[in-house]
Design a protein around this motif. Structure first.
Motif, short mmCIF file in Angstrom:
data_model
loop_
_atom_site.label_atom_id
_atom_site.label_comp_id
_atom_site.label_asym_id
_atom_site.label_seq_id
_atom_site.Cartn_x
_atom_site.Cartn_y
_atom_site.Cartn_z
N ASP A 170 -2.32 56.72 50.45
CA ASP A 170 -1.90 55.37 50.05
C ASP A 170 -2.96 54.34 50.40
O ASP A 170 -3.17 53.37 49.67
N ASP A 275 6.26 60.67 48.06
CA ASP A 275 6.22 59.23 48.15
C ASP A 275 5.13 58.88 49.16
O ASP A 275 5.29 59.10 50.35
N LYS A 277 3.85 55.90 49.74
CA LYS A 277 3.93 54.54 50.26
C LYS A 277 4.90 54.47 51.43
O LYS A 277 6.07 54.10 51.28
#
Length: 327
Positions: A170, A275, A277
């Motif tokens: 990220d 995911d 983030k």
């Protein structure tokens, strides 16, 4: 004659020398090289580097640094001077580590990274040839995110788990260094196992998992396996973006003639969507839930701090500086 395992591996993976030993780097001529506080301390004990140490100390003293700051500045200058010498023998990049004591301070890490780059610049080295090496704590990853946004490339080290890998992706860091051997060591102790076949080696499997995750999700961050205990582990990750290997294991690879094949072909069907983030709370929750990664991250930071303290003691003794300055 069959090519050596070293030559075969070089054809499919970028080999990086994990050392501060200039002679070893000149021998193997890797594209890149990595250093850490332990390797810098080891290099500082070699007689052939005495002149570098003296030059570093003299430069720090001439800059009017005093007491503890004199020692800290001398260590930074020595670290960079060794990096400059390494760059004379390679075509690529050298990884230079920020003081591990700053691992939980984002602003201080950013400031130290820029100080190191300013030193490299003063010796005529372009920042494109430097990877700033930072421990993969939440704070370290955020520092790397800031630095990368300014065009400063980072190598996130002491990486042991998926939470760290996701946060680094990220942050769009240039490179991560997942540690293979230390993961193996932890599981051998935790599970009281003397040996794992390479196909079940927890360290090798950890890097493969991160590799699949990154490639499936088209993450540009490079993966560099690190901290190897054997050439079997190294060859078990043949095809990884990069592998940083100690001179002792590089020498073994040069003498080995087994057939080397790609072990990390991307298999999208087995990859997992992720995911990437994470916020700070999610990162810490996931990291703490992974006992191995949590313990090894802190243990690695502590070890690098200790190595820097040993180097500090060496410099104090070498130049007759009172070891009780702090008192």
């Amino acid at each position: 004659m069959t090519q050596s395992a070293f030559d075969q591996l070089q054809a499919i993976t970028t080999i990086v020398a994990d050392t501060g030993d200039l002679k070893a780097i000149q021998q193997f001529r890797p594209l890149d090289a990595t250093t850490n506080p332990s390797l810098i301390t080891a290099a500082a004990t070699q007689p052939e580097n005495r002149e570098l140490i003296e030059d570093a100390y003299t430069q720090a003293r001439n800059e009017d640094y005093q007491s503890d700051e004199l020692i800290e500045r001398s260590i930074d200058i020595l670290t960079v001077k060794l990096g400059v010498e390494i760059l004379k023998s390679i075509q690529g990049r050298v990884s230079t580590e920020v003081d591990a004591a700053l691992s939980y301070d984002t602003d201080a890490t950013v400031a130290k990274a820029k100080q190191l780059l300013a030193l490299y610049s003063s010796y005529g080295i372009d920042q494109s040839r430097i990877l700033i090496k930072i421990a993969a704590t939440w704070e370290g990853i955020q520092a790397a995110k800031q630095l990368e946004a300014e065009g400063i490339h980072c190598n996130l080290t002491l990486l042991f788990g998926l939470a760290q890998a996701k946060a680094c992706a990220d942050a769009q860091v240039t490179l991560i260094s997942p540690f293979v051997g230390r993961i193996l060591d932890w599981y051998k102790k935790a599970e009281q196992v003397d040996h794992y076949p390479i196909e079940k080696d927890p360290g090798v499997l950890s890097v493969k998992q991160i590799y699949q995750l990154y490639k499936h999700n088209q993450i540009k961050t490079e993966i560099m396996g690190a901290s190897f205990r054997s050439i079997d582990q190294v060859l078990g990750l043949a095809g990884c973006d990069l592998l940083t290997v100690s001179p002792a294991l590089l020498a073994e690879l040069a003498q080995d003639h087994r057939q080397v094949s790609h072990q990390l072909l991307s298999q999208a069907s087995t990859a997992v969507e992720a995911d990437f983030k994470l916020d700070k709370a999610q990162f810490k929750q996931q990291l703490e839930a992974d006992l191995m990664a949590f313990q090894l991250l802190q243990g690695g930071i502590d070890g690098f701090i200790k190595a820097r303290e040993q180097l500090s003691t060496l410099l104090r003794q070498s130049f007759g500086i009172d070891a009780e300055i702090k008192a």
